[in-house]
Design a protein around this motif. Structure first.
Motif, PDB file in Angstrom:
ATOM      1  N   VAL A 109      29.261  35.372  43.691  1.00  0.00           N
ATOM      2  CA  VAL A 109      30.268  36.417  43.421  1.00  0.00           C
ATOM      3  C   VAL A 109      31.634  35.772  43.177  1.00  0.00           C
ATOM      4  O   VAL A 109      32.335  36.116  42.221  1.00  0.00           O
ATOM      5  CB  VAL A 109      30.331  37.422  44.598  1.00  0.00           C
ATOM      6  N   LEU A 110      31.999  34.821  44.032  1.00  0.00           N
ATOM      7  CA  LEU A 110      33.283  34.129  43.854  1.00  0.00           C
ATOM      8  C   LEU A 110      33.330  33.358  42.546  1.00  0.00           C
ATOM      9  O   LEU A 110      34.360  33.329  41.868  1.00  0.00           O
ATOM     10  CB  LEU A 110      33.534  33.177  45.024  1.00  0.00           C
ATOM     11  N   ASP A 111      32.224  32.735  42.167  1.00  0.00           N
ATOM     12  CA  ASP A 111      32.181  31.981  40.920  1.00  0.00           C
ATOM     13  C   ASP A 111      32.434  32.901  39.729  1.00  0.00           C
ATOM     14  O   ASP A 111      33.191  32.550  38.822  1.00  0.00           O
ATOM     15  CB  ASP A 111      30.832  31.275  40.786  1.00  0.00           C
ATOM     16  N   ARG A 112      31.798  34.072  39.749  1.00  0.00           N
ATOM     17  CA  ARG A 112      32.022  35.028  38.650  1.00  0.00           C
ATOM     18  C   ARG A 112      33.479  35.491  38.622  1.00  0.00           C
ATOM     19  O   ARG A 112      34.088  35.599  37.560  1.00  0.00           O
ATOM     20  CB  ARG A 112      31.084  36.226  38.787  1.00  0.00           C
ATOM     21  N   GLN A 113      34.049  35.757  39.801  1.00  0.00           N
ATOM     22  CA  GLN A 113      35.442  36.199  39.858  1.00  0.00           C
ATOM     23  C   GLN A 113      36.396  35.094  39.408  1.00  0.00           C
ATOM     24  O   GLN A 113      37.383  35.358  38.714  1.00  0.00           O
ATOM     25  CB  GLN A 113      35.793  36.661  41.272  1.00  0.00           C
ATOM     26  N   LEU A 114      36.094  33.854  39.780  1.00  0.00           N
ATOM     27  CA  LEU A 114      36.927  32.732  39.344  1.00  0.00           C
ATOM     28  C   LEU A 114      36.833  32.526  37.835  1.00  0.00           C
ATOM     29  O   LEU A 114      37.820  32.186  37.178  1.00  0.00           O
ATOM     30  CB  LEU A 114      36.533  31.456  40.083  1.00  0.00           C
ATOM     31  N   ALA A 115      35.635  32.760  37.271  1.00  0.00           N
ATOM     32  CA  ALA A 115      35.470  32.641  35.816  1.00  0.00           C
ATOM     33  C   ALA A 115      36.296  33.699  35.096  1.00  0.00           C
ATOM     34  O   ALA A 115      36.922  33.425  34.066  1.00  0.00           O
ATOM     35  CB  ALA A 115      33.996  32.765  35.443  1.00  0.00           C
ATOM     36  N   VAL A 116      36.313  34.904  35.642  1.00  0.00           N
ATOM     37  CA  VAL A 116      37.135  35.972  35.053  1.00  0.00           C
ATOM     38  C   VAL A 116      38.611  35.601  35.171  1.00  0.00           C
ATOM     39  O   VAL A 116      39.390  35.785  34.233  1.00  0.00           O
ATOM     40  CB  VAL A 116      36.841  37.323  35.751  1.00  0.00           C
ATOM     41  N   ALA A 117      38.996  35.071  36.324  1.00  0.00           N
ATOM     42  CA  ALA A 117      40.396  34.705  36.537  1.00  0.00           C
ATOM     43  C   ALA A 117      40.845  33.624  35.562  1.00  0.00           C
ATOM     44  O   ALA A 117      41.987  33.650  35.085  1.00  0.00           O
ATOM     45  CB  ALA A 117      40.587  34.219  37.971  1.00  0.00           C
ATOM     46  N   GLU A 118      39.958  32.682  35.249  1.00  0.00           N
ATOM     47  CA  GLU A 118      40.311  31.622  34.296  1.00  0.00           C
ATOM     48  C   GLU A 118      40.615  32.187  32.914  1.00  0.00           C
ATOM     49  O   GLU A 118      41.442  31.640  32.190  1.00  0.00           O
ATOM     50  CB  GLU A 118      39.148  30.636  34.155  1.00  0.00           C
ATOM     51  N   LYS A 119      39.943  33.258  32.559  1.00  0.00           N
ATOM     52  CA  LYS A 119      40.100  33.816  31.207  1.00  0.00           C
ATOM     53  C   LYS A 119      41.283  34.777  31.084  1.00  0.00           C
ATOM     54  O   LYS A 119      41.626  35.173  29.978  1.00  0.00           O
ATOM     55  CB  LYS A 119      38.810  34.529  30.805  1.00  0.00           C
ATOM     56  N   ASP A 120      41.876  35.156  32.208  1.00  0.00           N
ATOM     57  CA  ASP A 120      43.004  36.081  32.156  1.00  0.00           C
ATOM     58  C   ASP A 120      44.188  35.392  31.490  1.00  0.00           C
ATOM     59  O   ASP A 120      44.566  34.286  31.870  1.00  0.00           O
ATOM     60  CB  ASP A 120      43.379  36.534  33.571  1.00  0.00           C
ATOM     61  N   PRO A 121      44.814  36.050  30.497  1.00  0.00           N
ATOM     62  CA  PRO A 121      45.904  35.397  29.754  1.00  0.00           C
ATOM     63  C   PRO A 121      47.239  35.371  30.512  1.00  0.00           C
ATOM     64  O   PRO A 121      48.105  34.562  30.190  1.00  0.00           O
ATOM     65  CB  PRO A 121      46.023  36.244  28.491  1.00  0.00           C
ATOM     66  N   ASP A 122      47.410  36.213  31.516  1.00  0.00           N
ATOM     67  CA  ASP A 122      48.689  36.312  32.220  1.00  0.00           C
ATOM     68  C   ASP A 122      48.729  35.305  33.377  1.00  0.00           C
ATOM     69  O   ASP A 122      47.938  35.390  34.311  1.00  0.00           O
ATOM     70  CB  ASP A 122      48.863  37.733  32.752  1.00  0.00           C
ATOM     71  N   PRO A 123      49.655  34.346  33.355  1.00  0.00           N
ATOM     72  CA  PRO A 123      49.742  33.347  34.431  1.00  0.00           C
ATOM     73  C   PRO A 123      50.033  33.964  35.800  1.00  0.00           C
ATOM     74  O   PRO A 123      49.579  33.463  36.821  1.00  0.00           O
ATOM     75  CB  PRO A 123      50.891  32.430  34.003  1.00  0.00           C
ATOM     76  N   ALA A 124      50.772  35.057  35.835  1.00  0.00           N
ATOM     77  CA  ALA A 124      51.068  35.707  37.122  1.00  0.00           C
ATOM     78  C   ALA A 124      49.797  36.273  37.739  1.00  0.00           C
ATOM     79  O   ALA A 124      49.578  36.167  38.955  1.00  0.00           O
ATOM     80  CB  ALA A 124      52.101  36.810  36.932  1.00  0.00           C
ATOM     81  N   ILE A 125      48.964  36.874  36.910  1.00  0.00           N
ATOM     82  CA  ILE A 125      47.690  37.412  37.397  1.00  0.00           C
ATOM     83  C   ILE A 125      46.783  36.268  37.828  1.00  0.00           C
ATOM     84  O   ILE A 125      46.108  36.354  38.861  1.00  0.00           O
ATOM     85  CB  ILE A 125      47.011  38.279  36.317  1.00  0.00           C
ATOM     86  N   GLN A 126      46.790  35.193  37.081  1.00  0.00           N
ATOM     87  CA  GLN A 126      45.984  34.030  37.459  1.00  0.00           C
ATOM     88  C   GLN A 126      46.441  33.462  38.799  1.00  0.00           C
ATOM     89  O   GLN A 126      45.620  33.062  39.619  1.00  0.00           O
ATOM     90  CB  GLN A 126      46.066  32.939  36.385  1.00  0.00           C
ATOM     91  N   ARG A 127      47.735  33.443  39.034  1.00  0.00           N
ATOM     92  CA  ARG A 127      48.273  32.948  40.298  1.00  0.00           C
ATOM     93  C   ARG A 127      47.813  33.840  41.452  1.00  0.00           C
ATOM     94  O   ARG A 127      47.425  33.359  42.515  1.00  0.00           O
ATOM     95  CB  ARG A 127      49.797  32.895  40.212  1.00  0.00           C
ATOM     96  N   LEU A 128      47.837  35.153  41.221  1.00  0.00           N
ATOM     97  CA  LEU A 128      47.373  36.100  42.239  1.00  0.00           C
ATOM     98  C   LEU A 128      45.883  35.895  42.525  1.00  0.00           C
ATOM     99  O   LEU A 128      45.454  35.864  43.680  1.00  0.00           O
ATOM    100  CB  LEU A 128      47.644  37.537  41.781  1.00  0.00           C
ATOM    101  N   TYR A 129      45.091  35.753  41.444  1.00  0.00           N
ATOM    102  CA  TYR A 129      43.664  35.454  41.606  1.00  0.00           C
ATOM    103  C   TYR A 129      43.474  34.163  42.403  1.00  0.00           C
ATOM    104  O   TYR A 129      42.653  34.085  43.298  1.00  0.00           O
ATOM    105  CB  TYR A 129      42.985  35.273  40.238  1.00  0.00           C
ATOM    106  N   ALA A 130      44.256  33.141  42.043  1.00  0.00           N
ATOM    107  CA  ALA A 130      44.105  31.833  42.689  1.00  0.00           C
ATOM    108  C   ALA A 130      44.387  31.928  44.185  1.00  0.00           C
ATOM    109  O   ALA A 130      43.685  31.315  44.996  1.00  0.00           O
ATOM    110  CB  ALA A 130      45.025  30.814  42.028  1.00  0.00           C
ATOM    111  N   GLN A 131      45.403  32.711  44.566  1.00  0.00           N
ATOM    112  CA  GLN A 131      45.719  32.854  45.985  1.00  0.00           C
ATOM    113  C   GLN A 131      44.604  33.580  46.729  1.00  0.00           C
ATOM    114  O   GLN A 131      44.130  33.116  47.767  1.00  0.00           O
ATOM    115  CB  GLN A 131      47.037  33.612  46.162  1.00  0.00           C
ATOM    116  N   THR A 132      44.199  34.717  46.186  1.00  0.00           N
ATOM    117  CA  THR A 132      43.183  35.532  46.858  1.00  0.00           C
ATOM    118  C   THR A 132      41.829  34.820  46.891  1.00  0.00           C
ATOM    119  O   THR A 132      41.214  34.682  47.948  1.00  0.00           O
ATOM    120  CB  THR A 132      43.025  36.885  46.130  1.00  0.00           C
ATOM    121  N   LEU A 133      41.385  34.365  45.726  1.00  0.00           N
ATOM    122  CA  LEU A 133      40.068  33.732  45.642  1.00  0.00           C
ATOM    123  C   LEU A 133      40.075  32.348  46.271  1.00  0.00           C
ATOM    124  O   LEU A 133      39.043  31.883  46.761  1.00  0.00           O
ATOM    125  CB  LEU A 133      39.609  33.670  44.186  1.00  0.00           C
TER     126      LEU A 133
END
Length: 190
Positions: A109-133
């Protein structure tokens, strides 16, 4: 030729035809299974290669997410190998099989969420994903390490303390047997 001979020849022909068909089907299934295994292995190596490539990315957010994914996959693979070796060597694993199964599910589940986070174009959203995940991945990594340590602790050989304790117990048992034998011998000879 009589009817029994004809019937026997027909039965032999049927047995040969069925045997040849079963053998042919077995060979085809075996080769097909090997072919599928060969086709799947390069895909997983290619995916891993792409993930390793992304860990060298110039974008720090994507690189961090890719590194987290790679660490997660490596840790889960190592934990699965450790459990497999322990089970194969008939080591007591207790409830660790269920724990590893749960970790594998959480890891996928985390791997799939991290893959989605990598594809997000917004760096702020990626940072939020990186913190949570990242926090959740850290928990899975810590638990995986704990499982491997537990497996390693249960497979440790006896220490010198254990052997000395066994030696003392053996000495006591030997003395008890000697005393018992002497008493039993005296009771038998009045």
């Amino acid at each position: 030729m009589d009817a029994a001979t004809v019937l026997l020849i027909l039965l032999l022909i049927i047995v040969v035809v069925v045997g040849a068909g079963v053998t042919t089907a077995g060979v085809l299934l075996y080769r097909g299974g090997r072919g599928v295994a060969r086709r799947v292995a390069p895909v997983s190596r290619a995916r891993r290669g792409a993930l390793v490539y992304r860990t060298r990315s110039s974008d720090p957010q994507r690189r961090g997410l890719a590194v987290t994914r790679l660490q997660l996959q490596d840790s889960l693979a190592a934990t699965n190998r450790s459990l497999s070796v322990a089970v194969d060597s008939r080591q007591q694993v207790g409830n660790l099989g269920y724990i590893v199964q749960t970790l594998n599910h959480a890891g996928s589940v985390l791997d799939r969420q991290l893959a989605v986070a990598e594809k997000d174009p917004d760096p702020a959203i990626q940072r939020l994903y990186a913190q949570t995940l990242g926090t959740q991945s850290g928990q899975v990594l810590h638990t995986c390490a704990g499982v491997r340590q537990a497996l390693a602790r249960t497979s440790q050989p006896m220490t010198a303390v254990d052997i000395s304790t066994l030696t003392r117990r053996l000495d006591v048992e030997a003395k008890v047997l000697d005393n018992w034998a002497a008493t039993y011998t005296r009771l038998g000879n009045p």
